[in-house]
Design a protein around this motif. Sequence first.
Motif, PDB file in Angstrom:
ATOM      1  N   HIS A 210      10.309   5.961  -2.256  1.00 27.06           N
ATOM      2  CA  HIS A 210       9.831   7.170  -1.937  1.00 27.06           C
ATOM      3  C   HIS A 210      11.059   7.994  -1.194  1.00 27.06           C
ATOM      4  CE1 HIS A 210       5.751   5.490  -2.005  1.00 27.06           C
ATOM      5  NE2 HIS A 210       6.448   4.329  -1.511  1.00 27.06           N
TER       6      HIS A 210
ATOM      7  N   ARG B 137       8.778  -0.012  -5.296  1.00 25.88           N
ATOM      8  CA  ARG B 137       8.266   1.523  -5.168  1.00 25.88           C
ATOM      9  C   ARG B 137       9.160   2.234  -4.235  1.00 25.88           C
ATOM     10  NH1 ARG B 137       3.206   0.894  -3.191  1.00 25.88           N
ATOM     11  NH2 ARG B 137       2.214   0.556  -5.004  1.00 25.88           N
TER      12      ARG B 137
ATOM     13  N   ASP C 197       0.516  10.438   1.090  1.00 25.89           N
ATOM     14  CA  ASP C 197       1.579  11.190   0.036  1.00 25.89           C
ATOM     15  C   ASP C 197       2.114  12.483   0.918  1.00 25.89           C
ATOM     16  OD1 ASP C 197       1.045   9.715  -1.960  1.00 25.89           O
ATOM     17  OD2 ASP C 197      -0.626  10.968  -2.744  1.00 25.89           O
TER      18      ASP C 197
ATOM     19  N   GLN D  26       8.353   4.073  -9.266  1.00 29.23           N
ATOM     20  CA  GLN D  26       8.200   2.483  -9.043  1.00 29.23           C
ATOM     21  C   GLN D  26       8.838   1.975 -10.547  1.00 29.23           C
ATOM     22  OE1 GLN D  26       4.469   1.343  -7.879  1.00 29.23           O
ATOM     23  NE2 GLN D  26       4.689  -0.750  -9.381  1.00 29.23           N
TER      24      GLN D  26
ATOM     25  N   PRO E 110       0.950  -1.170  -0.008  1.00 26.44           N
ATOM     26  CA  PRO E 110      -0.003  -0.207   0.176  1.00 26.44           C
ATOM     27  C   PRO E 110       1.025   1.200  -0.080  1.00 26.44           C
ATOM     28  CG  PRO E 110      -0.095  -0.971   2.213  1.00 26.44           C
ATOM     29  CD  PRO E 110       0.916  -1.935   1.170  1.00 26.44           C
ATOM     30  N   ARG E 111       0.333   2.456  -0.840  1.00 29.23           N
ATOM     31  CA  ARG E 111       1.099   3.606  -0.756  1.00 29.23           C
ATOM     32  C   ARG E 111       1.071   4.176   0.743  1.00 29.23           C
ATOM     33  NH1 ARG E 111       2.747   5.551  -5.563  1.00 29.23           N
ATOM     34  NH2 ARG E 111       1.822   4.312  -7.151  1.00 29.23           N
ATOM     35  N   PRO E 112       2.102   4.707   1.271  1.00 29.06           N
ATOM     36  CA  PRO E 112       2.092   5.601   2.267  1.00 29.06           C
ATOM     37  C   PRO E 112       1.439   6.942   2.027  1.00 29.06           C
ATOM     38  CG  PRO E 112       4.349   5.378   1.639  1.00 29.06           C
ATOM     39  CD  PRO E 112       3.426   4.722   0.728  1.00 29.06           C
TER      40      PRO E 112
ATOM     41  N   TRP F  64       5.959  11.937   2.061  1.00 29.49           N
ATOM     42  CA  TRP F  64       7.062  11.986   1.005  1.00 29.49           C
ATOM     43  C   TRP F  64       6.978  12.997  -0.173  1.00 29.49           C
ATOM     44  CZ3 TRP F  64      10.493   8.713   2.788  1.00 29.49           C
ATOM     45  CH2 TRP F  64       9.845   7.793   3.623  1.00 29.49           C
TER      46      TRP F  64
ATOM     47  N   GLN G 204       9.908  -0.545  -1.122  1.00 27.83           N
ATOM     48  CA  GLN G 204       8.845  -1.415  -0.970  1.00 27.83           C
ATOM     49  C   GLN G 204       9.017  -2.620  -2.007  1.00 27.83           C
ATOM     50  OE1 GLN G 204       5.714   1.455  -1.038  1.00 27.83           O
ATOM     51  NE2 GLN G 204       5.217   0.778   1.326  1.00 27.83           N
TER      52      GLN G 204
ATOM     53  N   THR H 298       7.976   9.991  -5.394  1.00 30.91           N
ATOM     54  CA  THR H 298       7.639   8.498  -5.234  1.00 30.91           C
ATOM     55  C   THR H 298       7.917   8.140  -6.725  1.00 30.91           C
ATOM     56  OG1 THR H 298       6.036   8.700  -3.700  1.00 30.91           O
ATOM     57  CG2 THR H 298       5.884   6.857  -4.981  1.00 30.91           C
TER      58      THR H 298
END
Length: 160
Positions: A126, A124, A80, A88, A76-78, A83, A154, A86
Amino acid sequence: MSTEQPADGTEAEVVIDEGRLTVEDLDGGGSAVAAQAATGAPWLLAADNIVILVSASDALLHYPSVRVESWDHPAPRPPDSAWTDTGQTSLHLSGGTVAILPFSGGAVAGDPLAVGPPGHYAVRAHRTGGDTLDALLTDDPDAVPHGIERFLLQFWPLRQ
């Protein structure tokens, strides 16, 4: 905000070297020369067995904090807001155990992390803190900051 937790993770501070640091497969032999920038994230480069992270700061000497997480599904994305940048990409890992290292090599920072078996992985990344770091060094050019710039990687397996 997701309350999911990664399968495992490791974190360390590592010296920035030539404006970069790496996360490498310990069995790999990744080539920095072969690394390609992620689309829309020129600070994130990858090739088989190696991820290269480029600092957002012009500081010649500092120790960013790097956290690497292993997920068994897309992470899951932390939030926004945590960060600045980002990106990927994907890569092949020959052994599946990665470590945080200075760009020019040297001692592993922190504990290596088994992200899974050999195979293809999404990663991914960040990044945040480069502006804060530059402002700090404007005020104190002799400082050697620790943990001001931060990275989060991640990893999760790609099903082929």
